[in-house]
Motif scaffolding. Structure first.
Motif, PDB file in Angstrom:
ATOM      1  N   LYS A  93       6.321  -1.439  -0.636  1.00 41.24           N
ATOM      2  CA  LYS A  93       5.659  -0.189  -0.999  1.00 41.24           C
ATOM      3  C   LYS A  93       5.556  -0.052  -2.515  1.00 41.24           C
ATOM      4  O   LYS A  93       4.542   0.421  -3.037  1.00 41.24           O
ATOM      5  N   ASN A  96       2.711  -1.690  -3.766  1.00 43.86           N
ATOM      6  CA  ASN A  96       1.486  -1.123  -3.181  1.00 43.86           C
ATOM      7  C   ASN A  96       0.910  -1.996  -2.074  1.00 43.86           C
ATOM      8  O   ASN A  96      -0.287  -1.945  -1.790  1.00 43.86           O
ATOM      9  N   LEU A  98       0.818  -1.784   1.234  1.00 43.34           N
ATOM     10  CA  LEU A  98       1.117  -0.806   2.279  1.00 43.34           C
ATOM     11  C   LEU A  98       1.147  -1.430   3.660  1.00 43.34           C
ATOM     12  O   LEU A  98       1.926  -1.019   4.526  1.00 43.34           O
ATOM     13  N   ASP A 137       4.737   8.181   6.108  1.00 43.34           N
ATOM     14  CA  ASP A 137       4.261   8.348   4.735  1.00 43.34           C
ATOM     15  C   ASP A 137       3.402   7.159   4.308  1.00 43.34           C
ATOM     16  O   ASP A 137       2.382   7.330   3.632  1.00 43.34           O
ATOM     17  N   GLU A 140       0.071   7.499   5.909  1.00 46.81           N
ATOM     18  CA  GLU A 140      -0.723   8.514   5.215  1.00 46.81           C
ATOM     19  C   GLU A 140      -1.337   7.943   3.940  1.00 46.81           C
ATOM     20  O   GLU A 140      -2.528   8.149   3.661  1.00 46.81           O
ATOM     21  N   GLN A 141      -0.538   7.242   3.173  1.00 44.27           N
ATOM     22  CA  GLN A 141      -1.047   6.666   1.928  1.00 44.27           C
ATOM     23  C   GLN A 141      -2.114   5.617   2.186  1.00 44.27           C
ATOM     24  O   GLN A 141      -2.992   5.392   1.344  1.00 44.27           O
ATOM     25  N   ASP A 142      -2.054   4.993   3.342  1.00 41.96           N
ATOM     26  CA  ASP A 142      -3.017   3.961   3.704  1.00 41.96           C
ATOM     27  C   ASP A 142      -4.219   4.542   4.447  1.00 41.96           C
ATOM     28  O   ASP A 142      -5.073   3.793   4.933  1.00 41.96           O
TER      29      ASP A 142
END
Length: 395
Positions: A93, A96, A98, A137, A140-142
């Protein structure tokens, strides 16, 4: 709308949207992501209210933002079976990556939910849900909101089915339910589904507060004022107020004003309790924002906007401004308070414009313009400049 920078500073405040025929500009307001959609006049669901929830509504008349537990602590607190996967997930993570992070977190989640609870030590459901929240989480970020939504539902069901949860674990469940409600709106899930989770979160915090005041609540009284009760020692005003705020925002959005109003009032009572009790300045400013929401809801009531109703709405707007002025005098600048102050100046000016008092409206718009410039809030600058131009054109 506010920029992401300003919005982040203002969370978890709630927007209010209203523009009467006499003015084309909407009141200025701050908001969490879950309350950004335009006002809807749909009737909403017709789910039955539980007795504890009905008691709350009788009084009068929004997961990350709720403090979800962070995984990024000491990895040695975790069972050895999942420790390496968690470490690898966090490293991926940080880079980055993901997709790879989700793979490691998913493997850790599959492992931890099949471990005996006693291997997780004290408050095992905090650790169990912590892995799920970390994976959600990453989803969500992905941009994988549907996967995050399903995972939140899965872990909440596990916690709801548990035979015994500590107070902290129950607050975690409340936070997850709030996150589900937030995603339900974003994913355009049925309103009844969104309401179910937001309402359960409110009911659960009410049960927690009532249990903490066992023996002190008269069972024959059908009104429940949270500000008159003691919060559990492990719960903060945000823990209790945020679910009220989120559910109020939902009812505001679907047009159930009579449900939204008492929820906002209860949240204000918690954030700004009556003397001699005190609350942090951040809570004072959040409470002031909710006063602005109540002002908007009064204007939103069906029927003609009478002078009496306008006076009520303006009284709440002025009370919000007064609270912010007092708080700002007593404390160093706080981002949430500075943003809220700009919105409150604009809203009082807006009320004066509706009332036909262009001189006072201009004064408040000008103050809002100056303050927005001082804090670098371009949206506030634009809104005030447009309003001043509108007044000048109508003169």
């Amino acid at each position: 709308m506010f920029s992401r920078r300003v919005q982040k500073a203002a969370e978890p405040l709630t927007r209010h949207r209203w523009a009467p025929a006499r003015a084309t500009r909407k009141p200025f307001r701050t908001t969490p992501a879950a309350a950004q959609r335009a006002y809807s006049t749909s009737s909403g669901s017709s789910s039955r209210l539980s007795p504890v929830f009905s008691a709350l509504l009788v009084v009068g008349i929004g997961c990350t933002g709720y403090g979800l537990w962070e995984l990024y602590g000491t990895l040695t607190m975790w069972p050895s079976e999942v420790r390496q996967d968690l470490r690898d997930a966090l490293k991926a993570k940080e880079k980055n990556d993901l997709g790879l992070s989700a793979q490691y977190f998913h493997r850790a989640w599959t492992t931890v939910r099949n471990l005996p609870l006693d291997t997780l030590g004290e408050e095992p459901y905090l650790k169990l849900s912590g892995v799920a929240v970390a994976l959600a989480d990453v989803f969500e970020q992905d941009g994988q909101l549907e996967q995050a939504y399903n995972l939140y539902q899965e872990v909440l069901k596990i916690m709801q089915d548990a035979t015994s949860l500590t107070g902290n674990e129950r607050l975690r469940a409340v936070a997850i339910a709030g996150k589900i409600g937030e995603h339900a709106e974003t994913l355009n899930k049925p309103q009844a589904e969104e309401e179910k989770y937001l309402q359960w979160a409110v009911e659960e915090v009410l049960r927690l507060v009532k249990e903490a005041n066992a023996g002190e609540i008269d069972p024959d009284v059908d009104q429940l004022v949270l500000a008159e009760l003691d919060l559990p020692p492990w719960a903060s005003s945000t823990d209790v107020g945020a679910p009220l705020e989120a559910l109020a925002g939902f009812y505001r959005r679907i047009g159930k004003i009579d449900f939204a109003l008492p929820l906002y009032l209860q949240a204000i009572f918690i954030l700004i309790p009556p003397p001699p009790q005190e609350s942090p300045p951040e809570d004072q400013c959040r409470g002031a924002q909710l006063m602005g929401n109540i002002s908007e809801l009064i204007l939103h009531r069906p029927g003609k906007l009478t002078p009496e109703r306008l006076n009520q709405a303006e009284s709440w707007a002025k009370q919000a401004l007064g609270t912010l002025q007092k708080t700002r005098k007593l404390h160093e600048p706080i981002p949430i308070c500075e943003v809220a102050y700009a919105a409150a100046l604009f809203n009082v000016g807006f009320m004066r414009e509706i009332a036909g008092d262009k001189s006072m409206a201009s004064r408040f718009y000008t103050k809002g313009l100056e303050h927005s410039r001082a804090i670098g809030m371009q949206e506030g600058v634009t809104a005030a400049e447009e309003s001043l131009k509108r007044l000048a054109t109508a003169a």
